[in-house]
Write an enzyme that holds these catalytic residues in place. Structure first.
Site, short mmCIF file in Angstrom:
data_model
loop_
_atom_site.label_atom_id
_atom_site.label_comp_id
_atom_site.label_asym_id
_atom_site.label_seq_id
_atom_site.Cartn_x
_atom_site.Cartn_y
_atom_site.Cartn_z
N ASP A 121 -89.01 24.37 25.65
CA ASP A 121 -88.64 23.80 24.35
C ASP A 121 -87.36 24.44 23.81
OD1 ASP A 121 -88.70 22.33 21.99
OD2 ASP A 121 -90.00 23.78 20.97
N CYS A 173 -101.25 22.66 9.86
CA CYS A 173 -101.16 22.71 8.39
C CYS A 173 -101.89 23.92 7.81
CB CYS A 173 -101.76 21.44 7.79
SG CYS A 173 -100.93 19.93 8.28
CA CA Z 1 -88.02 20.66 20.74
#
Ligand code: CA
Length: 660
Positions: free
Chosen positions: A292, A589
């Site tokens: 990522d 959350c």
């Molecule tokens: Ca990403």
């Protein structure tokens, strides 16, 4: 405001007309009333409470005494830049439940100004043109498929009469693209996809046909990712638009069906011809990205003298911890130098490719730990560049991530909303094993030499964007609520202000009449779950020399977590299982360290009353609180699993109550 105004923005010292101030996006202001001597007298001029606890990331723009900015839910505000008085507010009525399809909060980074209009991208994928004087919509187009996991958080940019906008969503199943709309009419001029589609259909371009050879398996079924979600930078001289793309999706190469392959144009800097959207060149920062890492950090343009030769470059401090300097006419790599700790690569080879340590790639048979974390050594937070010092200023993080082994049968679908936290595709968690004490700092980086010139260690991990000025000052806020000024040449701290609420956004500066102002938005996004993060109301803070305004009173601190009286019988193993389910379905959350929880925007489940515990199925499975933003998990969880989550939450409550 015309193309000529934008081209001449650097000489327009009073205003800040586009996201990065000028087309070069250097975020360096020629103003010098606030300087390394006078900054000690900087004080608050005015504040505006934007009534949100969801975090603020925007850079305000200022034109002729009016400030334009965005808040949460893609709302747009026009304020008197001298007093903060509200001129108008525009609420696009973005669908509140679209937040479940957004990885990182209902944030927005700002607007574009052009020919009497204010342009904003909304969280549910619209591009809206507003009348600059009234905030009334002039036109609105849906730029993404409705009800899909696409969203917009980035600021639009203007290039040759067009509004350029990207989209986010590579953490889900999307196919990223950039669109250009006619600024006057909203008509689509061009759209360029960042990854190839179904090879059974004709490719949209030769570039995508070439890119398809870097993929295998059935990547198109999950979209492929590569969302261009933040930087879009226009170079009017070369008539090129530079974008940074997100990770190919899903994160794990094995789940993309490609344990080898570069997966173009994921995690790449791509130059597009402004007139047609055609790919002019690309440089892939992380081929076959398995972590990522994206390439969506700020892109800054500059003319640098490197080894005695003047080069037209673009720069990027990538999430992957390399600082890139690239010839922006050709895409040729000039240098890639580590600016933070990295374990995923051992340098760059002679062809410009990273030398990857394959033991840091998680597979179905091996988990792994890698640095930088998936949050990045640097993320979207704005970077400034001072052409007089030749230094770039940025916040840096050293941190590791633990990537789990994955189920090779897992398929990312457009309806998945666990953000890769499905137990079969467990998203990373911060690794305590590698860097037990992650740390952050502000650095000054010389891109011409690839050297760090100074650093200021921060007592917290995360910090915000930077602003530099001709007054030899660099401004930056931190997640613990400190906003400070440093001498640009040596990093000496000159001034600081405790805002009581953390910062992530980039500061900016402007002048009205004879007075210079420095503005920044406070309010840390939910994702900034730094232990030291101070949650609280999102505000516009504006400073000036001799300013004497007072901060509104701080939020009342919450009492300790009470000892729970509700009981769920569960073994240690069941509590652990509940913890894994909590991570998959609740923590986005309700994470106990999230600023949403700390600020009170979302309930701290450890404080759940016995009455609510007793009827929890009606909320979690029955959707009783859907109107408040709590989705139903009837399709995801069983009643027995809800019991396990309860057991985990109660166990955590006991731990917290004991720890006080
Ligand atoms: Ca990403």
């Amino acid at each position: 405001m015309t193309d000529a105004t934008l081209r001449a923005a650097d000489a327009d010292t009073a205003n800040w007309l586009s996201y990065g101030r000028t087309y070069s996006e250097q975020r360096h202001s020629p103003l010098r009333q606030v300087n390394d001597t006078s900054v000690a007298r900087l004080g608050l001029a005015w504040t505006v409470d934007l009534q949100t606890l969801h975090g603020l990331e925007a850079t305000p723009l200022v034109k002729d005494g009016v400030m334009y900015l965005t808040g949460t839910w893609s709302m747009v505000y026009a304020l008197d830049a001298r007093t903060g008085a509200l001129k108008w507010r525009y609420d696009p009525q973005a669908r509140r439940d679209h937040d479940k399809l957004m990885c990182c909060g209902v944030v927005n980074r700002g607007v574009a100004l052009y020919r009497g209009r204010v342009y904003v991208g909304t969280m549910d994928g619209r591009l809206v043109a507003l009348d600059e004087r009234t905030g009334t919509p002039v036109w609105s187009v849906q730029t993404t498929p409705v009800d899909s996991p696409y969203s917009i958080t980035g600021a639009p940019r203007i290039a040759g009469g067009r509004v350029i906008i990207g989209n986010a969503g590579s953490e889900y199943a999307v196919r990223g693209y950039v669109s250009a709309y006619d600024a006057m009419t909203g008509a689509l001029a061009w759209r360029t996809y960042m990854v190839p589609g179904d090879p059974a259909k004709p490719f949209e371009s030769e570039a995508l046909k070439r890119a398809a050879s870097t993929w295998s398996g059935q990547w198109w079924k999950g979209g492929g990712g590569a969302s261009p979600w933040d930087p879009i930078v226009y170079d009017p001289e070369l008539d090129l638009v530079y974008v940074g793309t997100g990770n190919p999706s899903p994160w794990y190469p094995e789940l993309r069906g490609t344990s080898v392959g570069d997966n173009l144009y994921g995690a790449s800097i791509v130059a597009l011809r402004a007139k047609t959207g055609e790919v002019a060149w690309h440089y892939q920062t992380t081929p076959g990205d398995a972590w990522d890492y994206d390439a969506t950090q700020p892109i800054v343009l500059a003319d640098l003298t490197i080894a005695g030769v003047k080069r037209r470059v673009l720069m990027q401090a990538n999430k992957n911890a390399f600082f890139y300097v690239i010839d922006r006419a050709t895409g040729a790599l000039i240098s890639a130098t580590p600016y933070a700790t990295m374990t995923w690569a051992n340098g760059i080879d002679s062809t410009g490719r990273p030398i990857v340590d394959s033991s840091t790639i998680a597979t179905s048979t091996s988990a792994t730990v890698v640095t930088p974390a998936n949050f990045g050594a640097h993320n979207w937070n704005p970077v400034s560049f001072d052409p007089s010092t030749g230094l770039a200023y940025l916040g840096v993080v050293d941190e590791g991530t633990d990537f789990h082994a994955v189920d090779p049968a897992f398929v990312l679908t457009p309806t998945d909303r666990t953000l890769g936290r499905d137990p079969r595709y467990r998203g990373p968690r911060l690794a305590q094993s590698l860097l037990a004490n992650p740390h952050g700092r502000l650095i000054a980086w010389n891109p011409a030499t690839g050297r760090e010139v100074w650093r200021v260690p921060h007592p917290v991990v995360r910090s915000g964007g930077t602003l530099s000025t001709a007054g030899n000052v660099v401004f930056q806020g931190r997640v613990d609520g400190i906003f400070a000024a440093y001498r640009a040449t040596d990093g000496q701290r000159l001034w600081q202000f405790d805002a009581g609420v953390g910062f992530a956004a980039g500061p900016m500066t402007y002048a009205v009449g004879d007075t210079q102002y420095v503005a920044v938005l406070s309010g840390p996004p939910a994702l900034y779950s730094d232990a030291a993060a101070r949650a609280g109301p999102g505000r516009v803070l504006v400073f000036t020399l001799g300013g004497t305004a007072a901060l509104p009173p701080p939020m009342a601190p919450r009492g300790p977590v009470p000892v729970p009286t509700y009981k769920v019988a569960a073994s240690k193993a069941e509590i652990l299982e509940g913890g894994a389910l909590f991570t998959s379905y609740c923590s986005r959350c309700h994470s106990f360290t999230s600023n949403l929880v700390k600020g009170g925007a979302v309930p701290d489940l450890r404080r759940t009353s016995p009455a609510v515990h007793a009827t929890i199925d009606s909320i979690v499975l029955g959707g009783a609180r859907r109107a408040l933003g709590m989705p139903s998990f009837a399709k995801d969880l069983t009643s027995a699993q809800v019991r396990l989550i309860q057991a985990y939450v109660l166990d955590q409550a006991v731990l917290a109550a004991r720890a006080r």
